[in-house]
Design an enzyme around this catalytic site. Sequence first.
Site, PDB file in Angstrom:
ATOM      1  N   LYS A 489     -17.194 103.359 104.036  1.00 45.10           N
ATOM      2  CA  LYS A 489     -17.139 104.759 103.611  1.00 45.10           C
ATOM      3  C   LYS A 489     -15.739 105.110 103.115  1.00 45.10           C
ATOM      4  CE  LYS A 489     -16.079 105.943 108.343  1.00 45.10           C
ATOM      5  NZ  LYS A 489     -16.666 106.148 109.647  1.00 45.10           N
ATOM      6  N   ARG A 587     -21.732 115.729 117.064  1.00 47.82           N
ATOM      7  CA  ARG A 587     -21.677 115.844 115.605  1.00 47.82           C
ATOM      8  C   ARG A 587     -23.131 115.674 115.185  1.00 47.82           C
ATOM      9  NH1 ARG A 587     -17.426 111.847 112.691  1.00 47.82           N
ATOM     10  NH2 ARG A 587     -19.199 110.428 112.896  1.00 47.82           N
ATOM     11  N   TYR A 713      14.992 119.126  97.468  1.00 49.78           N
ATOM     12  CA  TYR A 713      14.664 120.549  97.611  1.00 49.78           C
ATOM     13  C   TYR A 713      15.230 121.142  98.899  1.00 49.78           C
ATOM     14  CZ  TYR A 713      11.153 120.271  93.890  1.00 49.78           C
ATOM     15  OH  TYR A 713      10.517 120.121  92.700  1.00 49.78           O
ATOM     16  N   MET A 762       6.785 116.007  95.201  1.00 48.94           N
ATOM     17  CA  MET A 762       5.396 115.739  94.839  1.00 48.94           C
ATOM     18  C   MET A 762       5.202 114.301  94.330  1.00 48.94           C
ATOM     19  SD  MET A 762       2.939 117.666  92.115  1.00 48.94           S
ATOM     20  CE  MET A 762       2.998 119.283  92.857  1.00 48.94           C
TER      21      MET A 762
END
Length: 818
Positions: A489, A587, A713, A762
């Site tokens: 998965k 779940r 930053y 980023m």
Amino acid sequence: MEEDGYRIGEIIDLLNAESRLAAPDELIQYFAYDSRSLKEVRHTLFLALEGLRDGADFIHDAYDQGVRNFIVSQVHQERFKSLLDASFIFVENTLSALQRIASYHRQRFDIPVIGITGSNGKTIVKEWLYQLLQEDFRILRSPMSYNSQLGVALALLEIRREHQLAIIEAGVSQPNEMDSLQAMILPDIGVLTNLGHAHDEGFGSRDEKAVEKLKLFSDVKRLSLNPDYLPETVLIPPAKRLLTWGSVESSDIRFLASEQVDGGSEIRILYEGKTLSYKIPFSDPTAVENSLSCFAAMLNLDYKPEQISERMPQLQSVDMRLSLKTGINRNTLIDDSYSNDLTSMDFALNFLRQQKQHPKHAIILSDRPALGHGQQGYMDLAERVQRSSVDLFIGVGPDLSRYRDFFPAGSIFFTTTEDLVKELHHLDLKDTALLIKGARVFGFERISKSLSQQVHDTRMEVNLKAIEHNFRQYRRQVGPDTKIMAMVKALSYGSGSYEIANLLHFNQVDYLAVAYPDEGVHLRRSGIELPILVMNPDAASFDLLIEYRLEPEIYSLRELSAFGALLKTRAWSEYPVHIKLNTGMNRLGFDPEEMNELAEELKGNSLIKVKSVFSHLVASGAPQHDDFTRKQVRIFESSAAFLKDQLGYPFFRHIANTAAISRFPEARFEMVRIGIGLYGLDESSVLTLEPVVELKSSITQIHRVKRGDTVGYNRSGLVERDGSVAVVEIGYADGYDRRFGNGVGTMKIGNELVQTIGDICMDMCMVDVTNVPVAEGDEVLVMGGAVPISELSRRIGTIPYEMLTGISSRVKRIYYYD
Ligand SMILES: *Cc1c(COP(=O)(O)O)cnc(C)c1O
């Protein structure tokens, strides 16, 4: 021995074994143990190895391909009576039988045999010795890194009359393995590369490991090693001539210094009172060490130091990688840079065959200098190509062009690589898995470059061999009677989709599981035929499930009746489904109180067929919750028993995830589900798992900075001493979590660990490289391998699962097998 082979009768005499013969005079020239990769059938003796899976299960497959000679375990005496025209040899243990044959074979050759062992560098030293010696000897060397109990036997069996020297590699990972390797190899000349920490797990101590490895040399005439690696208490086996190398003063070959020079290193040594130097075209310390190992071995073969120094600059890198990349024409490129023996060819063809994601398979191959220019080598090669049934064969070089008639009709030939490159874009290579295998002089990099996508420097490297290794460890642990479902998965925990599925399929995984239907559809469209369980199906996608033969998890009565209703309109019956029970996770799943109602719905429901009943453990890796885990297992077992009783037909049961496999053997039932363990991240395991994933990037710029400056930053990275920072091309958009900023994240550049400085941006981040020898363009290891993912995830308060699946899709995945 006649014409390089044995009559099967001779083998039976040698093994003193029982047999059932169809053709007692059959000539045996090849030994095989894997029915998926036979290189020849008529003169092949197929070994049904006990072990991972009972090899006897593959006899019919080998038989169907034409093999008629088999060695199997005695327990199967009654089993293959219907194969009337096949011969069977029955032995107690098939691997030992093969080793007997190998040992017998070895002893028929009176040629010098070099035996190499050590923790690292065995394969490189073997290949380098081959490169250094090949102009003087016809050499048989172990193919690739065949150094196990099986690999050594197969390597020795390849010795032929034309060989004048053999170089055999031996590897051990546990005590008491070397004796049998030594007895087979009987090396005359011993080479110990080094003793690192690899495989320490299998040994009680470093001493024990050293003693075990040295057993290879118990009967050598000449031996070379670096005594620095040997604990003082360990005795060096007697040899007529022992040559030591290393930095200590008493070494016969004393290493003085190594200096970086243009294109490599210059190494200075002291030997017999004289200072000598030689160059190698590599600059890393490991290469320097391996070259010393080769130097000593060559001296032991009576070469003069000057001769050796002259040959060293010609060493070539031993890149043993097979890598898988996405190409520009909706195709997959398999770049095989491994040296050119036929075994590596078999291996590459096999890997090509595993790629089911494309309808077409093609090969671009260059002349093989290692085969010589004669016809026989190329006929063997052509036979392999024919057997591999590729759709297109492209040969490059004068030899292949000359022998074109041996190759399949429709093959294309070029005399030079340039000729091919000019034509490349006129060839139809769309939607093709393409194996590119060229000898170094042909410069096939040009071909792969022109066919592959431009790769952004940040990439995730996935080691397929490590996944295979890990899978096999679990297979051995659970035994052949327990099925294995691989959890692929979320793109196989971020590492790929069909690439991993193909590999697992080849290794006979029993089931795959994905989270959502579209993941399953993608696998089916990529040619994956295995049964696939879908854990989160929704009503809107039921049609897709049916169309692609995907098997849903059924977790509620509502879902069961909706799925049933659809099956009815599609006129289906007995559609395979998997019933999920809630045993404490809360779940998805049926609660224990629902069992009666569920049984009523399932009984006599001919629309579906329950293939399995399963549940999920919530804390199988956490000892503090072991009582809870046991309670989950109890609830599961009794609910499953109730359902079985009610349904009146068998299904299989599974509840164990990776951690439970080791910690709760009683919870394995008929199948286990492995996820994180495949990626080598199972902290509960006693197995020696290998790390699979490495995230790599590179340095784009380096700045000098002064005490008091800030980096990035918000000025959060304060420089505390004059130094330098490097910009690394990875940021939080790539999945490098912002929490790694300001020294929390560690990366590795060259041999040095460095820390982040300032906030993670980023697309980039900065690391402190003060006093670290780095250059712009250098590769950076961001996570994996020497920067363990489990350690990094602890630092930012998450788990390896999140780290792996968080690596963004813009980071290219590159697969390799080495
Ligand atoms: C993901 C998953 C697993 C695998 O868990 P690991 O801890 O990675 O082995 C097993 N079962 C189910 C239901 C899962 O969702």
